[in-house]
Enzyme design. Structure first.
Site, PDB file in Angstrom:
ATOM      1  N   LYS A 197      39.661  31.358  36.801  1.00 36.14           N
ATOM      2  CA  LYS A 197      38.416  30.593  36.784  1.00 36.14           C
ATOM      3  C   LYS A 197      38.390  29.946  35.349  1.00 36.14           C
ATOM      4  O   LYS A 197      38.017  28.851  35.276  1.00 36.14           O
ATOM      5  CB  LYS A 197      37.337  31.374  37.002  1.00 36.14           C
ATOM      6  CG  LYS A 197      36.059  30.555  36.969  1.00 36.14           C
ATOM      7  CD  LYS A 197      34.839  31.588  37.331  1.00 36.14           C
ATOM      8  CE  LYS A 197      33.672  31.013  37.334  1.00 36.14           C
ATOM      9  NZ  LYS A 197      32.360  31.709  37.676  1.00 36.14           N
ATOM     10  N   GLU A 203      45.566  37.477  29.531  1.00 30.10           N
ATOM     11  CA  GLU A 203      46.376  38.290  30.402  1.00 30.10           C
ATOM     12  C   GLU A 203      47.172  37.077  31.063  1.00 30.10           C
ATOM     13  O   GLU A 203      48.335  37.039  31.107  1.00 30.10           O
ATOM     14  CB  GLU A 203      45.839  39.325  31.235  1.00 30.10           C
ATOM     15  CG  GLU A 203      45.538  40.611  30.567  1.00 30.10           C
ATOM     16  CD  GLU A 203      43.692  40.624  30.194  1.00 30.10           C
ATOM     17  OE1 GLU A 203      43.273  39.350  29.944  1.00 30.10           O
ATOM     18  OE2 GLU A 203      43.446  41.581  30.170  1.00 30.10           O
ATOM     19  N   GLY A 255      33.929  34.952  39.716  1.00 27.57           N
ATOM     20  CA  GLY A 255      35.288  35.492  39.778  1.00 27.57           C
ATOM     21  C   GLY A 255      35.697  36.515  40.926  1.00 27.57           C
ATOM     22  O   GLY A 255      36.454  36.419  41.684  1.00 27.57           O
ATOM     23  N   ARG A 256      34.872  37.462  40.945  1.00 29.65           N
ATOM     24  CA  ARG A 256      35.028  38.746  41.852  1.00 29.65           C
ATOM     25  C   ARG A 256      34.377  38.186  43.242  1.00 29.65           C
ATOM     26  O   ARG A 256      34.482  39.107  44.371  1.00 29.65           O
ATOM     27  CB  ARG A 256      34.325  39.702  41.459  1.00 29.65           C
ATOM     28  CG  ARG A 256      32.852  39.811  41.038  1.00 29.65           C
ATOM     29  CD  ARG A 256      32.252  41.130  40.541  1.00 29.65           C
ATOM     30  NE  ARG A 256      30.889  40.892  39.753  1.00 29.65           N
ATOM     31  CZ  ARG A 256      30.635  40.282  38.672  1.00 29.65           C
ATOM     32  NH1 ARG A 256      31.712  39.751  38.108  1.00 29.65           N
ATOM     33  NH2 ARG A 256      29.276  40.160  38.279  1.00 29.65           N
ATOM     34  N   GLU A 341      31.468  45.928  38.502  1.00 31.02           N
ATOM     35  CA  GLU A 341      31.218  44.695  37.650  1.00 31.02           C
ATOM     36  C   GLU A 341      30.017  43.938  37.767  1.00 31.02           C
ATOM     37  O   GLU A 341      29.118  43.489  37.278  1.00 31.02           O
ATOM     38  CB  GLU A 341      32.396  43.760  37.587  1.00 31.02           C
ATOM     39  CG  GLU A 341      32.577  42.806  36.418  1.00 31.02           C
ATOM     40  CD  GLU A 341      33.933  42.146  36.454  1.00 31.02           C
ATOM     41  OE1 GLU A 341      34.727  42.365  35.441  1.00 31.02           O
ATOM     42  OE2 GLU A 341      33.981  41.058  37.125  1.00 31.02           O
ATOM     43  N   HIS A 372      45.758  64.736  51.354  1.00 27.50           N
ATOM     44  CA  HIS A 372      46.771  65.712  50.687  1.00 27.50           C
ATOM     45  C   HIS A 372      46.507  65.436  49.163  1.00 27.50           C
ATOM     46  O   HIS A 372      47.439  65.966  48.594  1.00 27.50           O
ATOM     47  CB  HIS A 372      47.801  65.355  51.384  1.00 27.50           C
ATOM     48  CG  HIS A 372      47.911  65.661  52.733  1.00 27.50           C
ATOM     49  ND1 HIS A 372      48.088  66.782  53.507  1.00 27.50           N
ATOM     50  CD2 HIS A 372      47.583  64.769  53.936  1.00 27.50           C
ATOM     51  CE1 HIS A 372      48.113  66.627  54.645  1.00 27.50           C
ATOM     52  NE2 HIS A 372      47.554  65.365  55.099  1.00 27.50           N
ATOM     53  N   LYS A 501      37.475  42.500  24.905  1.00 23.92           N
ATOM     54  CA  LYS A 501      38.230  41.470  24.790  1.00 23.92           C
ATOM     55  C   LYS A 501      38.481  40.937  23.260  1.00 23.92           C
ATOM     56  O   LYS A 501      39.323  40.558  22.769  1.00 23.92           O
ATOM     57  CB  LYS A 501      37.718  40.145  25.505  1.00 23.92           C
ATOM     58  CG  LYS A 501      38.004  40.208  27.141  1.00 23.92           C
ATOM     59  CD  LYS A 501      37.699  38.945  27.883  1.00 23.92           C
ATOM     60  CE  LYS A 501      37.380  39.092  29.288  1.00 23.92           C
ATOM     61  NZ  LYS A 501      36.951  37.865  30.004  1.00 23.92           N
TER      62      LYS A 501
HETATM   63  O1  F6P Z   1      37.017  40.897  33.730  1.00 26.58           O
HETATM   64  C1  F6P Z   1      36.185  39.708  33.490  1.00 26.58           C
HETATM   65  C2  F6P Z   1      36.628  38.785  34.110  1.00 26.58           C
HETATM   66  O2  F6P Z   1      35.681  37.577  33.733  1.00 26.58           O
HETATM   67  C3  F6P Z   1      36.146  38.906  35.915  1.00 26.58           C
HETATM   68  O3  F6P Z   1      34.869  38.760  36.123  1.00 26.58           O
HETATM   69  C4  F6P Z   1      37.189  37.914  36.412  1.00 26.58           C
HETATM   70  O4  F6P Z   1      37.497  37.979  37.615  1.00 26.58           O
HETATM   71  C5  F6P Z   1      38.256  38.246  35.403  1.00 26.58           C
HETATM   72  O5  F6P Z   1      37.927  38.233  34.111  1.00 26.58           O
HETATM   73  C6  F6P Z   1      39.554  36.892  35.428  1.00 26.58           C
HETATM   74  O6  F6P Z   1      38.778  35.666  34.879  1.00 26.58           O
HETATM   75  P1  F6P Z   1      39.579  34.496  35.025  1.00 26.58           P
HETATM   76  O7  F6P Z   1      39.529  34.136  36.448  1.00 26.58           O
HETATM   77  O8  F6P Z   1      38.547  33.445  34.259  1.00 26.58           O
HETATM   78  O9  F6P Z   1      40.951  34.540  34.568  1.00 26.58           O
END
Ligand code: F6P
Length: 535
Positions: A197, A203, A255-256, A341, A372, A501
């Site tokens: 987003k 990452e 995002g979620r 979250e 199990h 972060k």
């Molecule tokens: O972990 C924080 C967060 O902002 C989440 O809410 C989101 O889904 C994720 O990082 C990834 O964010 P992006 O889609 O901006 O890479």
């Protein structure tokens, strides 16, 4: 409002010793404490809720203004107050609506993006869109959190409907993830989706660079096989992905909650546009139900009320999500982000400290495997964990119907065992039949007692098809919304992930040795020194 909370808490206090099994002396309990809607049966009769407690919970929902808050969300009010944003992931699946944000109808753009996605997906699936080595055979989605969990969960859930290119996921910044995922893939026929987003998540951007280098070793122009999903087209362009292969969405999609739009592209590539439409239709169906059904007959509201009863009322710190559906393997992880979250907050919308617990810890694994592993603790541990079972009425493997029957039998057996338990008397009989006598019989019997009286709910859906998955995901989204609304918190920001972060960025130079870490606490400094082999 505090009066409604106190009433609920008093009822929960009174219910602490109540035997759930005894509530079934009322012959119509199962019918009274269950609901059928949107092609599902939700049974919450195996809980300590009685009619009075349910009434009090419904009053709590009214007193906290859940309906008005729900209507405000659908009316595009900026209910995400800390980010000054509307919350409109529902717009992605209610395509005929007209929704204005800041005086502008957002729907034409949503429809246009969906139609571009459909066109692109058709081209990839038909082979009209080619990689530099021929038609696309594999898709790699690079994303994390909401840009990963929804697509992974849904892709696995809909495996029987996947008839497009194979889809793979890279999320972790651990280089092992990219290395293991790319092994065996042909760069010349692989499509890479960079899903973010913000298009700044460290990452995702690190993995995207790594995959671009991997591809550049084999093809002339890696950019041709890259797609971007983001609400920041300026940044996707700077990364080198052209507008034609960038699919955007507004900041009103969290995002979620984003699997319904461009972030769901990997799912659409796998199952095709028609089944993706079905997924959206399932979500829209749940939206319509959530908006129209009275509180006491409303699936998301009931799920939320049971959640509030168990966590804030009875004080159970966690809840287990236990799908008896192997393909819902990643649903617990998906729900962890969605619930924790969203509702893992400590202050109200007004910034006041909350006088009670907020979101519970959510965890789980599919059955029967979990049986199990950790069910021992569910049955005989000292902590009570409310269990949320899910199971399909019909499986996808008619030739293996006996498997499905066993699966269902195990699911029902677990909720029955959790509630009924096993008495000392029965345990003694068992020990005696095993030949134990006297003190040894007592010792052996004590180990075999199950206290029982452990609450659970069961959600039965028809068959895990795209529409059903849409209903399930939207159901949980709204459940989380209702729990947050009752608590008076903002379920749509996530400031709690920011600090880590920031500190990770600052720790880079300490780990590389450029900074001696003198500003860090003793533990962090020692660990960093050890990691870089200097301590
Ligand atoms: O972990 C924080 C967060 O902002 C989440 O809410 C989101 O889904 C994720 O990082 C990834 O964010 P992006 O889609 O901006 O890479």
């Amino acid at each position: 409002m505090e009066k409604a909370w106190s009433a609920m808490e008093a009822h929960a206090e009174a219910a602490q010793g109540r035997r759930i099994e005894a509530l079934f002396e009322a012959p119509d309990r199962a019918a009274m404490f269950s609901l059928q809607a949107c092609g599902m049966l939700f049974d919450y009769s195996k809980t300590a809720l009685n009619g009075a407690a349910l009434g009090i919970l419904v009053d709590l929902a009214s007193a906290t203004g859940v309906e008005a808050q729900r209507d405000a969300m659908f009316a595009a009010d900026k209910i995400n107050t800390t980010e000054d944003r509307a919350v409109l992931h529902t717009a992605l699946r209610n395509l005929d609506a007209r929704i204005d944000v800041d005086g502008q109808d957002i729907m034409p753009e949503i429809r246009e993006t969906l139609s571009r996605m459909q066109g692109f997906v058709k081209d990839v699936r038909s082979g009209a869109f080619k990689g530099q080595g021929g038609p696309i055979t594999d898709v790699v989605n690079i994303g994390i959190g909401g840009s990963d969990l929804g697509p992974v969960m849904a892709n696995i859930a809909l495996t029987p409907y996947c008839n497009g290119p194979r889809v793979h996921f890279i999320s972790n910044v651990d280089g092992a993830d990219a290395t293991d995922t790319l092994r065996g893939l042909d760069p010349a026929t692989t499509l890479v989706i960079v899903a973010s987003k913000t298009f700044t998540t460290i990452e995702t951007m690190t993995n995207a660079e790594t995959v671009r280098l991997w591809m550049a070793e084999s093809v002339a122009d890696p950019a041709v096989q890259f797609v971007a999903l983001s609400s920041r087209p300026d940044r996707t362009a700077a990364f080198g992905i052209p507008e034609a292969r960038t699919f955007g969405f507004g900041d009103f999609v969290g995002g979620r909650y984003s699997v319904w739009g461009p972030i769901g592209l990997s799912l659409m590539l796998a199952v095709g546009p028609e089944d993706f439409d079905e997924f959206l239709a399932g979500g829209a169906e749940m939206d319509a139900h959530f908006r129209a059904a009275p509180l006491a007959d409303n699936l998301p509201i009931l799920l939320a009320l049971v959640g509030v009863w168990h966590h804030q009322g009875m004080g159970y710190p966690t809840r287990a999500v236990l799908p008896y559906e192997q393909r819902l393997l990643r649903l617990p992880a998906y729900l962890q982000q969605l619930e924790m979250e969203s509702n893992g907050k400590r202050v109200t919308k007004a910034g006041a400290a909350l006088p009670r617990e907020t979101g519970p810890v959510v965890w789980g694994e599919p059955g029967t495997n979990g049986q199990h592993a950790f069910y021992q603790l569910l049955h005989q541990g000292t902590q009570v964990v409310p269990c949320e079972f899910l199971v399909g009425r019909v499986g996808h493997e008619p030739e293996l119907a006996h498997h499905h029957l066993l699966l269902q039998a195990n699911c029902l057996a677990q909720s029955e065992a959790l509630m009924v338990g096993r008495s000392l008397e029965t345990a003694r009989e068992i020990a005696s039949s095993l030949g134990y006598e006297g003190n040894e019989l007592e010792t052996q019997a004590a180990q075999r007692v199950f206290a029982g009286n452990r609450p659970s709910t069961t959600l039965i859906y028809e068959r895990l098809d795209p529409r059903t998955l849409g209903r399930i995901v939207a159901l949980y989204e709204h459940r989380v919304f209702v729990e947050g609304a009752i608590l008076g918190i903002n379920s749509f920001d996530q400031w709690g992930v920011e600090l880590g972060k920031e500190l990770a960025t600052a720790l880079g130079p300490v780990l590389s040795g450029e900074d001696d870490g003198h500003n860090k606490d003793g533990s962090t400094r020692m660990l960093a020194n050890y990691l870089r082999g200097a301590g």
